[in-house]
Design a protein around this motif. Sequence first.
Motif, PDB file in Angstrom:
ATOM      1  N   ARG A 106       0.860  -1.198   0.000  1.00  0.00           N
ATOM      2  CA  ARG A 106       0.000   0.000   0.000  1.00  0.00           C
ATOM      3  C   ARG A 106       0.889   1.239   0.000  1.00  0.00           C
ATOM      4  O   ARG A 106       1.771   1.369   0.847  1.00  0.00           O
ATOM      5  CB  ARG A 106      -0.913   0.006   1.233  1.00  0.00           C
ATOM      6  CG  ARG A 106      -1.853  -1.190   1.289  1.00  0.00           C
ATOM      7  CD  ARG A 106      -2.657  -1.190   2.581  1.00  0.00           C
ATOM      8  NE  ARG A 106      -3.453  -2.391   2.713  1.00  0.00           N
ATOM      9  CZ  ARG A 106      -4.719  -2.490   2.354  1.00  0.00           C
ATOM     10  NH1 ARG A 106      -5.334  -1.433   1.854  1.00  0.00           N
ATOM     11  NH2 ARG A 106      -5.374  -3.632   2.505  1.00  0.00           N
ATOM     12  N   MET A 107       0.629   2.141  -0.932  1.00  0.00           N
ATOM     13  CA  MET A 107       1.443   3.349  -1.057  1.00  0.00           C
ATOM     14  C   MET A 107       0.593   4.579  -0.747  1.00  0.00           C
ATOM     15  O   MET A 107      -0.568   4.665  -1.154  1.00  0.00           O
ATOM     16  CB  MET A 107       2.058   3.447  -2.453  1.00  0.00           C
ATOM     17  CG  MET A 107       2.903   2.230  -2.814  1.00  0.00           C
ATOM     18  SD  MET A 107       3.947   2.487  -4.252  1.00  0.00           S
ATOM     19  CE  MET A 107       5.166   3.630  -3.595  1.00  0.00           C
ATOM     20  N   TRP A 108       1.203   5.523  -0.019  1.00  0.00           N
ATOM     21  CA  TRP A 108       0.482   6.702   0.453  1.00  0.00           C
ATOM     22  C   TRP A 108       1.241   7.960   0.057  1.00  0.00           C
ATOM     23  O   TRP A 108       2.439   7.928  -0.202  1.00  0.00           O
ATOM     24  CB  TRP A 108       0.330   6.672   1.980  1.00  0.00           C
ATOM     25  CG  TRP A 108      -0.246   5.405   2.510  1.00  0.00           C
ATOM     26  CD1 TRP A 108       0.425   4.252   2.785  1.00  0.00           C
ATOM     27  CD2 TRP A 108      -1.609   5.136   2.807  1.00  0.00           C
ATOM     28  NE1 TRP A 108      -0.426   3.289   3.254  1.00  0.00           N
ATOM     29  CE2 TRP A 108      -1.691   3.800   3.278  1.00  0.00           C
ATOM     30  CE3 TRP A 108      -2.782   5.892   2.738  1.00  0.00           C
ATOM     31  CZ2 TRP A 108      -2.882   3.222   3.668  1.00  0.00           C
ATOM     32  CZ3 TRP A 108      -3.977   5.305   3.135  1.00  0.00           C
ATOM     33  CH2 TRP A 108      -4.017   3.992   3.591  1.00  0.00           C
ATOM     34  N   ARG A 109       0.539   9.062   0.072  1.00  0.00           N
ATOM     35  CA  ARG A 109       1.158  10.369  -0.126  1.00  0.00           C
ATOM     36  C   ARG A 109       1.458  10.992   1.240  1.00  0.00           C
ATOM     37  O   ARG A 109       0.793  10.679   2.217  1.00  0.00           O
ATOM     38  CB  ARG A 109       0.229  11.288  -0.934  1.00  0.00           C
ATOM     39  CG  ARG A 109       0.021  10.810  -2.366  1.00  0.00           C
ATOM     40  CD  ARG A 109      -1.114  11.544  -3.061  1.00  0.00           C
ATOM     41  NE  ARG A 109      -1.280  11.082  -4.434  1.00  0.00           N
ATOM     42  CZ  ARG A 109      -1.971  10.003  -4.784  1.00  0.00           C
ATOM     43  NH1 ARG A 109      -2.567   9.257  -3.839  1.00  0.00           N
ATOM     44  NH2 ARG A 109      -2.068   9.638  -6.050  1.00  0.00           N
ATOM     45  N   MET A 110       2.435  11.869   1.269  1.00  0.00           N
ATOM     46  CA  MET A 110       2.812  12.510   2.523  1.00  0.00           C
ATOM     47  C   MET A 110       1.706  13.449   3.016  1.00  0.00           C
ATOM     48  O   MET A 110       1.083  14.156   2.221  1.00  0.00           O
ATOM     49  CB  MET A 110       4.106  13.300   2.347  1.00  0.00           C
ATOM     50  CG  MET A 110       5.367  12.446   2.380  1.00  0.00           C
ATOM     51  SD  MET A 110       5.625  11.716   4.019  1.00  0.00           S
ATOM     52  CE  MET A 110       7.349  11.228   3.881  1.00  0.00           C
ATOM     53  N   ARG A 111       1.494  13.440   4.334  1.00  0.00           N
ATOM     54  CA  ARG A 111       0.507  14.317   4.955  1.00  0.00           C
ATOM     55  C   ARG A 111       1.134  14.983   6.170  1.00  0.00           C
ATOM     56  O   ARG A 111       1.892  14.351   6.907  1.00  0.00           O
ATOM     57  CB  ARG A 111      -0.726  13.508   5.400  1.00  0.00           C
ATOM     58  CG  ARG A 111      -1.344  12.662   4.296  1.00  0.00           C
ATOM     59  CD  ARG A 111      -2.503  11.866   4.832  1.00  0.00           C
ATOM     60  NE  ARG A 111      -3.090  10.998   3.813  1.00  0.00           N
ATOM     61  CZ  ARG A 111      -4.218  10.330   3.977  1.00  0.00           C
ATOM     62  NH1 ARG A 111      -4.870  10.417   5.122  1.00  0.00           N
ATOM     63  NH2 ARG A 111      -4.702   9.570   3.013  1.00  0.00           N
ATOM     64  N   PRO A 112       0.817  16.268   6.433  1.00  0.00           N
ATOM     65  CA  PRO A 112       1.456  16.989   7.543  1.00  0.00           C
ATOM     66  C   PRO A 112       0.766  16.731   8.884  1.00  0.00           C
ATOM     67  O   PRO A 112      -0.442  16.466   8.952  1.00  0.00           O
ATOM     68  CB  PRO A 112       1.306  18.455   7.136  1.00  0.00           C
ATOM     69  CG  PRO A 112       0.026  18.482   6.336  1.00  0.00           C
ATOM     70  CD  PRO A 112      -0.037  17.159   5.613  1.00  0.00           C
ATOM     71  N   LEU A 113       1.545  16.819   9.942  1.00  0.00           N
ATOM     72  CA  LEU A 113       1.016  16.769  11.306  1.00  0.00           C
ATOM     73  C   LEU A 113       1.958  17.581  12.186  1.00  0.00           C
ATOM     74  O   LEU A 113       3.176  17.466  12.078  1.00  0.00           O
ATOM     75  CB  LEU A 113       0.942  15.329  11.824  1.00  0.00           C
ATOM     76  CG  LEU A 113       0.401  15.170  13.252  1.00  0.00           C
ATOM     77  CD1 LEU A 113      -1.087  15.526  13.320  1.00  0.00           C
ATOM     78  CD2 LEU A 113       0.622  13.754  13.787  1.00  0.00           C
ATOM     79  N   SER A 114       1.382  18.404  13.044  1.00  0.00           N
ATOM     80  CA  SER A 114       2.172  19.183  13.997  1.00  0.00           C
ATOM     81  C   SER A 114       1.589  18.993  15.386  1.00  0.00           C
ATOM     82  O   SER A 114       0.454  18.535  15.554  1.00  0.00           O
ATOM     83  CB  SER A 114       2.180  20.670  13.618  1.00  0.00           C
ATOM     84  OG  SER A 114       0.854  21.187  13.592  1.00  0.00           O
ATOM     85  N   GLY A 115       2.358  19.330  16.396  1.00  0.00           N
ATOM     86  CA  GLY A 115       1.888  19.171  17.764  1.00  0.00           C
ATOM     87  C   GLY A 115       2.932  19.635  18.759  1.00  0.00           C
ATOM     88  O   GLY A 115       3.938  20.244  18.396  1.00  0.00           O
ATOM     89  N   TYR A 116       2.695  19.309  20.037  1.00  0.00           N
ATOM     90  CA  TYR A 116       3.622  19.735  21.081  1.00  0.00           C
ATOM     91  C   TYR A 116       3.492  18.788  22.273  1.00  0.00           C
ATOM     92  O   TYR A 116       2.529  18.015  22.397  1.00  0.00           O
ATOM     93  CB  TYR A 116       3.364  21.183  21.492  1.00  0.00           C
ATOM     94  CG  TYR A 116       1.948  21.493  21.924  1.00  0.00           C
ATOM     95  CD1 TYR A 116       1.570  21.431  23.265  1.00  0.00           C
ATOM     96  CD2 TYR A 116       0.985  21.863  20.988  1.00  0.00           C
ATOM     97  CE1 TYR A 116       0.268  21.716  23.666  1.00  0.00           C
ATOM     98  CE2 TYR A 116      -0.317  22.166  21.376  1.00  0.00           C
ATOM     99  CZ  TYR A 116      -0.665  22.092  22.711  1.00  0.00           C
ATOM    100  OH  TYR A 116      -1.954  22.369  23.099  1.00  0.00           O
ATOM    101  N   VAL A 117       4.494  18.853  23.164  1.00  0.00           N
ATOM    102  CA  VAL A 117       4.585  17.960  24.318  1.00  0.00           C
ATOM    103  C   VAL A 117       4.302  18.750  25.584  1.00  0.00           C
ATOM    104  O   VAL A 117       4.831  19.859  25.768  1.00  0.00           O
ATOM    105  CB  VAL A 117       5.979  17.310  24.397  1.00  0.00           C
ATOM    106  CG1 VAL A 117       6.058  16.371  25.603  1.00  0.00           C
ATOM    107  CG2 VAL A 117       6.291  16.551  23.112  1.00  0.00           C
ATOM    108  N   VAL A 118       3.446  18.180  26.455  1.00  0.00           N
ATOM    109  CA  VAL A 118       3.159  18.785  27.760  1.00  0.00           C
ATOM    110  C   VAL A 118       3.406  17.747  28.844  1.00  0.00           C
ATOM    111  O   VAL A 118       3.484  16.539  28.579  1.00  0.00           O
ATOM    112  CB  VAL A 118       1.701  19.297  27.841  1.00  0.00           C
ATOM    113  CG1 VAL A 118       1.434  20.351  26.778  1.00  0.00           C
ATOM    114  CG2 VAL A 118       0.709  18.139  27.708  1.00  0.00           C
TER     115      VAL A 118
END
Length: 650
Positions: A450-462
């Motif tokens: 299965r091949m996918w396209r790149m997708r963005p994700l951002s976040g932070y640590v608490v």
Amino acid sequence: MPDSLERLYDRYRSRGDTRALAEIFERTAPRLLALAIHLVGDVAAAEDLVQSTFVTAIESSASFDSTRALEPWLAGILTNRARELRRASQRTFDLDRFVEHAQQTPLERAQAAEFSGTLAQAIDKLPEPYRRALLLRLRHGMKPADIAHALDESPGAIRVRIHRGIEMLKQHLPAGFALRALLAVEPARGLASIEQAVVSAATAHVATVSSVVVLGGIAMSKKVVALGAAMIFLLLAWWAREAMAPADGAAATPDALARGSAPVAEVRADDALVAASDVERKAALADEPAPAAADLTPVAPVRGKVIDGETGAPIAGALVQLYPPRRARLSEIKRRWPDRIVQAFDGSVSARGSWPWLPRKLSDAAAADAEDALVCDPPLPGTAACASAVTDATGAFDLLGPASGGFLVCESAGHETRQMPAPRAELRSSIEDGGERVEREIAYDALVVRMWRMRPLSGYVVGEDGERIHRSFKLRFFGTRPGDQGPDSTYDPAIFESWTVETRADGTFSAQFAAPRVQVESCEADWTLTNVGIHPTKRQRWVFSSVFAPGDDSESAILVARRLAALRVTDAATHAPIESIVLHGRGGSAGIGFEWRGRFYAPHGHFKLIEHFASRGAQTMEALRQRFTFTVWADGYLPRDAVVENLTEA
């Protein structure tokens, strides 16, 4: 305002204006070269594809549909040429290459791979966007201006990025590594040389000179490429020899100390200092053998299908390459993939995600690091594919490869490259009706890629209190897919890929993932991620999601971190980390006990005691809060004990 590509091409078609064609080349060739490198993986072959693309455009100029956009048309010609090149190798099994690789001595393989292997591993440790820029500069030899065109950025920004990336790279390379000399190596020919050949071909075409002249020019270019490749090979051999030579006055390492007297090592358990130990082993780690090829015979088919992971539609024209499995010591596998390996209480290992793939049952000698284990993982630099194919209209491929399995690398325009093992069979555990755990071997006769396209994700640590933690964290994200497992005879792992991401100093991150969903865990030995804590904005106790869906409209991922107890093993005199340890630990409650017994790998001298913290039940958590005692050994050191009062607290 410069003329459009289409107007420039019309000038060449109508007037024979070769200067217009040269401008088209200068504006499109860097991006076409980047596409060609992606499709064929070799700079010299990619340059030939770019030249062939423009020669075809010259010869087809009279029949060009002027209503079409020019650059997509050129990209289509290049893709077709690449597909024809790959089709010639479809269903081929290069047994001679296998045998040649198998007959090499470990020293020969080590010398051939040392230089490029060290460089590749160092580049892979760099954060984006520095990694991509240096990959194109050092691995593919592209000039900063060409990289700027390929990445659609300014040349000045690329030069600054390369400069900063090289400074970062020096921190990951051994002393004496010939990085400055490597920067002088240019592509096999370079775009300027190809442009000259293209303009010459255009002039010849306009003057209706025989195409034999053009073909002769290409043949001469290939001779120049061969000569350049030979010179580069000699340079690499010299550099590798220099890089492997010991520096005068080099500091003693734990392996070097093991051959002398027995110094005392220190183990840091929480903040307490204790010492580490000595153990007999059947094969010394100090002289680790080079990776060896696995048994190459007999040959068996490897069949499968490449599909779009999002739609399920077949992908035609994808390049599928099969690499042989290799044999390596378990310690070497742990060192190469420290963030992808899970170590059980007995020191046995399994993969986070689908690779590196190892048999569930290792021999006692392999588990003791006394003999090589079979592993399917991404190929080492310089390793040749043993078979390759291009998928047909239904997305299917059919290869011949070693009966012991292998490792697949699949590439398709518009999708991220997919890497996965191609195991022949594996053991699966199941609970029978009587409550007994039974293991059975599942044989695979097909693979689903299965091949996918790149997708963005951002976040932070608490922290658990909801406050931001301002420090850098190393995280591992796992790509998961929706849907059922499918037939037992089809290899289609639900957790199919993973990515290492290092947050910024303020605990934030932004990354790209080729997956519809990701899960995350901490790679830090003394930090874990939990899903319960105070919400940073709602300021109330909250159960956080542990699964995230990357995408342009995705919300920021909030990761809750918690400190845990961990072991830090170092040399007491030099404070150098000790990574190969033997551990015996025990503790827990009357109902639930834990025991570590085996040889373990402690990256940078840090050993993580608890895996998958968030999934532990209440009784297990209570047992982990009890006293634990540990005895630690290491080659050439005296044994020492450590006591930890509560594993769930730092």
